[in-house]
Scaffold this active site. Structure first.
Site, PDB file in Angstrom:
ATOM      1  N   GLU A  89     -14.219  13.310   6.381  1.00  0.00           N
ATOM      2  CA  GLU A  89     -13.881  11.744   5.427  1.00  0.00           C
ATOM      3  C   GLU A  89     -14.210  10.246   6.425  1.00  0.00           C
ATOM      4  O   GLU A  89     -13.523   9.480   6.033  1.00  0.00           O
ATOM      5  CB  GLU A  89     -12.385  11.778   5.582  1.00  0.00           C
ATOM      6  N   GLN A  91       3.775   9.615  39.073  1.00  0.00           N
ATOM      7  CA  GLN A  91       3.294   8.627  38.257  1.00  0.00           C
ATOM      8  C   GLN A  91       2.236   8.510  37.289  1.00  0.00           C
ATOM      9  O   GLN A  91       1.715   7.976  36.566  1.00  0.00           O
ATOM     10  CB  GLN A  91       3.066   7.019  39.210  1.00  0.00           C
TER      11      GLN A  91
HETATM   12  P1  TGC Z   1     -21.225   1.086  -1.076  1.00  0.00           P
HETATM   13  O1  TGC Z   1     -23.105   0.579  -1.244  1.00  0.00           O
HETATM   14  O2  TGC Z   1     -20.747   0.550   0.263  1.00  0.00           O
HETATM   15  O3  TGC Z   1     -20.217   1.645  -2.245  1.00  0.00           O
HETATM   16  C1  TGC Z   1     -21.037   2.293  -2.672  1.00  0.00           C
HETATM   17  C2  TGC Z   1     -19.752   1.778  -4.181  1.00  0.00           C
HETATM   18  O4  TGC Z   1     -18.687   2.234  -3.570  1.00  0.00           O
HETATM   19  C3  TGC Z   1     -17.560   1.216  -3.098  1.00  0.00           C
HETATM   20  N1  TGC Z   1     -16.704   1.455  -1.824  1.00  0.00           N
HETATM   21  C4  TGC Z   1     -15.530   2.197  -2.080  1.00  0.00           C
HETATM   22  N2  TGC Z   1     -14.745   2.271  -3.269  1.00  0.00           N
HETATM   23  C5  TGC Z   1     -14.316   2.604  -2.896  1.00  0.00           C
HETATM   24  N3  TGC Z   1     -13.541   2.921  -1.848  1.00  0.00           N
HETATM   25  C6  TGC Z   1     -14.087   3.093  -0.617  1.00  0.00           C
HETATM   26  N4  TGC Z   1     -13.761   3.360   0.502  1.00  0.00           N
HETATM   27  C7  TGC Z   1     -14.525   2.586  -1.277  1.00  0.00           C
HETATM   28  N5  TGC Z   1     -16.289   2.156  -0.194  1.00  0.00           N
HETATM   29  C8  TGC Z   1     -17.298   1.588  -1.121  1.00  0.00           C
HETATM   30  C9  TGC Z   1     -18.813   0.044  -3.562  1.00  0.00           C
HETATM   31  O5  TGC Z   1     -17.847  -1.641  -2.975  1.00  0.00           O
HETATM   32  C10 TGC Z   1     -19.465   0.024  -3.986  1.00  0.00           C
HETATM   33  O6  TGC Z   1     -19.184   0.070  -5.044  1.00  0.00           O
HETATM   34  P2  TGC Z   1     -20.326  -0.870  -6.629  1.00  0.00           P
HETATM   35  O7  TGC Z   1     -19.314  -1.099  -7.752  1.00  0.00           O
HETATM   36  O8  TGC Z   1     -20.626  -2.153  -5.461  1.00  0.00           O
HETATM   37  O9  TGC Z   1     -21.453   0.325  -6.662  1.00  0.00           O
HETATM   38  O10 TGC Z   1     -22.098   2.950  -0.386  1.00  0.00           O
HETATM   39  P3  TGC Z   1     -23.107   3.414   0.383  1.00  0.00           P
HETATM   40  O11 TGC Z   1     -23.660   4.176   0.305  1.00  0.00           O
HETATM   41  O12 TGC Z   1     -23.708   1.880   1.049  1.00  0.00           O
HETATM   42  O13 TGC Z   1     -21.932   3.826   2.040  1.00  0.00           O
HETATM   43  C11 TGC Z   1     -21.314   3.335   2.941  1.00  0.00           C
HETATM   44  C12 TGC Z   1     -20.429   4.462   3.461  1.00  0.00           C
HETATM   45  C13 TGC Z   1     -21.467   4.707   4.108  1.00  0.00           C
HETATM   46  C14 TGC Z   1     -19.194   3.787   3.617  1.00  0.00           C
HETATM   47  C15 TGC Z   1     -20.178   5.124   2.387  1.00  0.00           C
HETATM   48  O14 TGC Z   1     -21.205   6.347   1.620  1.00  0.00           O
HETATM   49  C16 TGC Z   1     -19.389   6.415   3.348  1.00  0.00           C
HETATM   50  O15 TGC Z   1     -17.523   6.294   3.016  1.00  0.00           O
HETATM   51  N6  TGC Z   1     -20.021   7.807   4.183  1.00  0.00           N
HETATM   52  C17 TGC Z   1     -19.126   8.697   4.104  1.00  0.00           C
HETATM   53  C18 TGC Z   1     -19.019   9.596   3.002  1.00  0.00           C
HETATM   54  C19 TGC Z   1     -17.548  10.598   3.571  1.00  0.00           C
HETATM   55  O16 TGC Z   1     -16.733  10.155   4.643  1.00  0.00           O
HETATM   56  N7  TGC Z   1     -17.624  11.938   3.169  1.00  0.00           N
HETATM   57  C20 TGC Z   1     -15.968  12.586   2.460  1.00  0.00           C
HETATM   58  C21 TGC Z   1     -16.850  13.775   2.333  1.00  0.00           C
HETATM   59  S1  TGC Z   1     -15.302  14.605   1.481  1.00  0.00           S
HETATM   60  C22 TGC Z   1     -14.371  14.807   3.091  1.00  0.00           C
HETATM   61  O17 TGC Z   1     -14.887  14.929   4.417  1.00  0.00           O
HETATM   62  C23 TGC Z   1     -12.992  15.611   2.844  1.00  0.00           C
HETATM   63  S2  TGC Z   1     -12.737  16.656   4.348  1.00  0.00           S
HETATM   64  C24 TGC Z   1     -10.823  17.303   3.467  1.00  0.00           C
HETATM   65  C25 TGC Z   1      -9.620  16.406   4.079  1.00  0.00           C
HETATM   66  O18 TGC Z   1      -9.372  15.363   3.656  1.00  0.00           O
HETATM   67  O19 TGC Z   1      -9.031  17.315   4.226  1.00  0.00           O
HETATM   68  P1  FAD Z   2     -23.293  13.008  10.433  1.00  0.00           P
HETATM   69  O1  FAD Z   2     -24.267  12.303   8.570  1.00  0.00           O
HETATM   70  O2  FAD Z   2     -25.345  14.021  10.092  1.00  0.00           O
HETATM   71  O3  FAD Z   2     -23.692  12.434  11.861  1.00  0.00           O
HETATM   72  C1  FAD Z   2     -23.994  13.165  12.659  1.00  0.00           C
HETATM   73  C2  FAD Z   2     -23.591  12.026  13.276  1.00  0.00           C
HETATM   74  O4  FAD Z   2     -24.725  10.819  13.033  1.00  0.00           O
HETATM   75  C3  FAD Z   2     -21.874  11.521  13.673  1.00  0.00           C
HETATM   76  O5  FAD Z   2     -21.628  11.060  14.498  1.00  0.00           O
HETATM   77  C4  FAD Z   2     -21.950  10.354  13.187  1.00  0.00           C
HETATM   78  O6  FAD Z   2     -21.474   9.369  12.708  1.00  0.00           O
HETATM   79  C5  FAD Z   2     -23.612   9.691  13.013  1.00  0.00           C
HETATM   80  N1  FAD Z   2     -24.591   8.801  11.830  1.00  0.00           N
HETATM   81  C6  FAD Z   2     -24.829   9.185  10.819  1.00  0.00           C
HETATM   82  N2  FAD Z   2     -25.067   7.537  10.411  1.00  0.00           N
HETATM   83  C7  FAD Z   2     -24.746   6.792  11.305  1.00  0.00           C
HETATM   84  C8  FAD Z   2     -25.395   5.826  11.800  1.00  0.00           C
HETATM   85  N3  FAD Z   2     -25.989   5.338   9.724  1.00  0.00           N
HETATM   86  N4  FAD Z   2     -25.150   5.155  12.587  1.00  0.00           N
HETATM   87  C9  FAD Z   2     -24.829   5.840  13.702  1.00  0.00           C
HETATM   88  N5  FAD Z   2     -24.992   6.894  13.431  1.00  0.00           N
HETATM   89  C10 FAD Z   2     -24.725   7.557  12.697  1.00  0.00           C
HETATM   90  N6  FAD Z   2     -17.421  17.436   2.709  1.00  0.00           N
HETATM   91  C11 FAD Z   2     -16.913  17.667   1.241  1.00  0.00           C
HETATM   92  O7  FAD Z   2     -17.113  16.337   0.357  1.00  0.00           O
HETATM   93  N7  FAD Z   2     -15.555  17.861   0.682  1.00  0.00           N
HETATM   94  C12 FAD Z   2     -14.665  18.577   1.761  1.00  0.00           C
HETATM   95  O8  FAD Z   2     -13.666  19.434   1.005  1.00  0.00           O
HETATM   96  C13 FAD Z   2     -14.312  18.398   3.317  1.00  0.00           C
HETATM   97  N8  FAD Z   2     -14.184  18.889   4.065  1.00  0.00           N
HETATM   98  C14 FAD Z   2     -14.348  19.488   5.187  1.00  0.00           C
HETATM   99  C15 FAD Z   2     -13.929  20.265   6.037  1.00  0.00           C
HETATM  100  C16 FAD Z   2     -14.443  20.370   7.608  1.00  0.00           C
HETATM  101  C17 FAD Z   2     -13.877  21.340   8.093  1.00  0.00           C
HETATM  102  C18 FAD Z   2     -15.616  19.402   7.975  1.00  0.00           C
HETATM  103  C19 FAD Z   2     -16.304  19.977   9.179  1.00  0.00           C
HETATM  104  C20 FAD Z   2     -16.464  18.939   7.095  1.00  0.00           C
HETATM  105  C21 FAD Z   2     -16.546  18.804   5.574  1.00  0.00           C
HETATM  106  N9  FAD Z   2     -15.943  17.859   4.303  1.00  0.00           N
HETATM  107  C22 FAD Z   2     -15.858  17.941   3.110  1.00  0.00           C
HETATM  108  C23 FAD Z   2     -18.019  17.429   4.876  1.00  0.00           C
HETATM  109  C24 FAD Z   2     -17.747  15.712   5.752  1.00  0.00           C
HETATM  110  O9  FAD Z   2     -17.242  14.841   4.842  1.00  0.00           O
HETATM  111  C25 FAD Z   2     -19.145  15.707   6.697  1.00  0.00           C
HETATM  112  O10 FAD Z   2     -18.918  16.667   7.711  1.00  0.00           O
HETATM  113  C26 FAD Z   2     -19.021  14.043   7.418  1.00  0.00           C
HETATM  114  O11 FAD Z   2     -18.923  12.920   6.663  1.00  0.00           O
HETATM  115  C27 FAD Z   2     -20.519  14.059   7.977  1.00  0.00           C
HETATM  116  O12 FAD Z   2     -21.123  14.593   7.785  1.00  0.00           O
HETATM  117  P2  FAD Z   2     -21.996  15.163   8.483  1.00  0.00           P
HETATM  118  O13 FAD Z   2     -21.232  15.857   9.246  1.00  0.00           O
HETATM  119  O14 FAD Z   2     -23.618  15.169   7.453  1.00  0.00           O
HETATM  120  O15 FAD Z   2     -22.753  14.602   9.860  1.00  0.00           O
END
Ligand code: TGC
Ligand code: FAD
Length: 398
Positions: free
Chosen positions: A378, A294
């Protein structure tokens, strides 16, 4: 034979018959990718992961079967397919491995999407067909050593010099970085007396001053290339600047990729559920198969429920996206919760396989380790939780 053992078992990967809601062309795309994944990826992907190998021939083959930029118009090498079809592709590929789906996500959502949306016609014509065929590989440089969850804190700088922009900085964790022919690079404009604008560039990776170095110590996403990018005074013509200003440009790309991830992780999750269900059917314990216990059934039921709810969410989000209603917060919820569902299923499957579950002879631990990355990239689970918190309260608590 008891009635319980003769009972027909439900189709667990589509418990609510969502297949019936797909258009014929969506089903056709899904079935084609499924056949490719089962025939050409599953037999090898475990070895690639163990060896830390992303096979060089893979991009061209993925291009050949038409999964790169599948939603783009046919004129640019896409298939003009629906957002749902893109999701189905992601799910099928991630059934094999999250790292292979990462390649498809980055190429399609983080490279082809911004080029198609914001690059000049000339750049679109030059890059998109080659990216669609897999002849060219792209990467997306947003994250930096000290700017991950908070990309607005980036240190990479760009400054205008004549007709060029000169970019200097370091990007970390960049998928496909050292394989890429083109990089979408985000940088902050140097400005007197304060922060300048965040701008995006289409950077040819053979430009002087551009270098990519792989991160080799990963215990996750081992069948995917992840690199650091070093840009040392890389000159890029103004014509290769994306026509978008501010962090919103980069975040709009993430919105596309996160959508694909919300679908993709279901593939990994269902792979784990299927593996666990097959394993417990044969594994004896205390005189009966584990499947007859279960507590074991309870865990399988939870996996099925979580992944089925995730499937309903992904399908509905797909249809919302097709109507332009995929708001960032809706995408955040789906990314966060579907990753949770898949990671929970992978951890449960790993446990149900006992000692065998820690070997790479089974897939659960590979999926589980990969999904740790998917929960981080992401937007981490915490970031998406805070996006939702802001949506509910109006208060940004980042
Ligand atoms: P915030 O003030 O909230 O926003 C700045 C401007 O961006 C607009 N916006 C968005 N637009 C489209 N899609 C979204 N998801 C959006 N989120 C916000 C927003 O309206 C604003 O526009 P405007 O015209 O008013 O300036 O910005 P913030 O600096 O307070 O940040 C918010 C936060 C923390 C949510 C954002 O920085 C965030 O999403 N952080 C996470 C970073 C992240 O996801 N990095 C990923 C890197 S790439 C990657 O990981 C690829 S992995 C490989 C794979 O995909 O397989
Ligand atoms: P941090 O931002 O340093 O976070 C560390 C911890 O703190 C996490 O648990 C997080 O949730 C927590 N934390 C952060 N902020 C807060 C808050 N305000 N309050 C509470 N908790 C918080 N990036 C690209 O640009 N392009 C790519 O192609 C890409 N590919 C990737 C592939 C791999 C295999 C990996 C591992 C990462 C990749 N990334 C890429 C980067 C990825 O998007 C980042 O690793 C991710 O956004 C987290 O950032 P960081 O690693 O600096 O962690």
């Amino acid at each position: 034979m008891s009635s319980s053992t003769t009972r027909r078992r439900a189709r667990i990967d589509d418990f609510y018959d969502l297949d019936a809601q797909l258009a014929p062309e969506e089903r056709m795309i899904r079935d084609g990718v499924r056949e490719y994944v089962r025939g050409e990826l599953l037999p090898h992907v475990g070895d690639w992961w163990s060896e830390g190998l992303f096979p060089p021939e893979l991009p061209a083959r993925l291009g050949e079967i038409g999964v790169l930029g599948v939603t783009l118009p046919e004129a640019f090498g896409g298939a003009g397919a629906s957002a749902t079809a893109y999701g189905l592709v992601a799910r099928e590929i991630e059934y094999a491995d999250s790292g292979l789906r990462s390649f498809v996500s980055v190429q399609s959502s983080l490279v082809m999407y911004p080029i198609h949306r914001w690059a000049s016609e000339a750049l679109q014509r030059s890059w998109l067909p080659r990216l669609a065929s897999g002849e060219a590989i792209g990467c997306f440089g947003l994250t930096e050593p000290d700017a991950g969850s908070d990309p607005g804190a980036m240190r990479t700088r760009c400054r205008r010099v004549g007709d060029d922009w000169v970019i200097t900085g370091v990007k970390r964790w960049i998928t496909s970085g050292s394989n890429a022919h083109v990089a979408i690079v985000w940088a902050r404009e140097e400005a007197d007396g304060g922060d300048g604008r965040i701008l995006g560039f289409v950077v040819d990776t053979d430009r002087p001053g551009f270098q990519a170095v792989d991160i080799k110590t990963k215990a996750s996403m081992r069948a995917s290339v992840t690199s650091e990018l070093y840009l040392d005074e890389v000159a890029v013509p103004e014509s290769q600047r994306l026509d978008v200003v501010g962090l919103g440009g980069a975040l709009a790309c993430l919105n596309q990729a996160r959508y694909g991830i919300a679908w993709g992780v279901l593939g990994a999750g269902f792979a784990c559920l299927e593996e666990a269900a097959a394993y417990v059917a044969d594994r004896p314990a205390f005189g009966r198969p584990l499947a007859a216990k279960q507590l074991v059934q309870s865990r399988l039921a939870d996996m099925l429920a979580d992944l089925t709810k995730g499937s309903l969410l992904a399908h509905h989000l797909g249809r919302l996206k097709e109507r332009g209603q995929d708001t960032p917060a809706r995408v955040s919820l789906a990314k966060r919760d579907n990753v949770r569902a898949a990671l929970g299923a992978a951890r449960a499957a790993r446990d149900l396989l006992g000692g065998n579950g820690i070997t790479t002879e089974y897939t659960a631990i590979r999926h589980m380790l990969n999904l740790e990355t998917v929960a981080t990239y992401e937007g981490t689970d915490a970031v998406h939780t805070l996006v939702l918190g802001r949506e509910i309260t109006g208060e940004a608590a980042f």
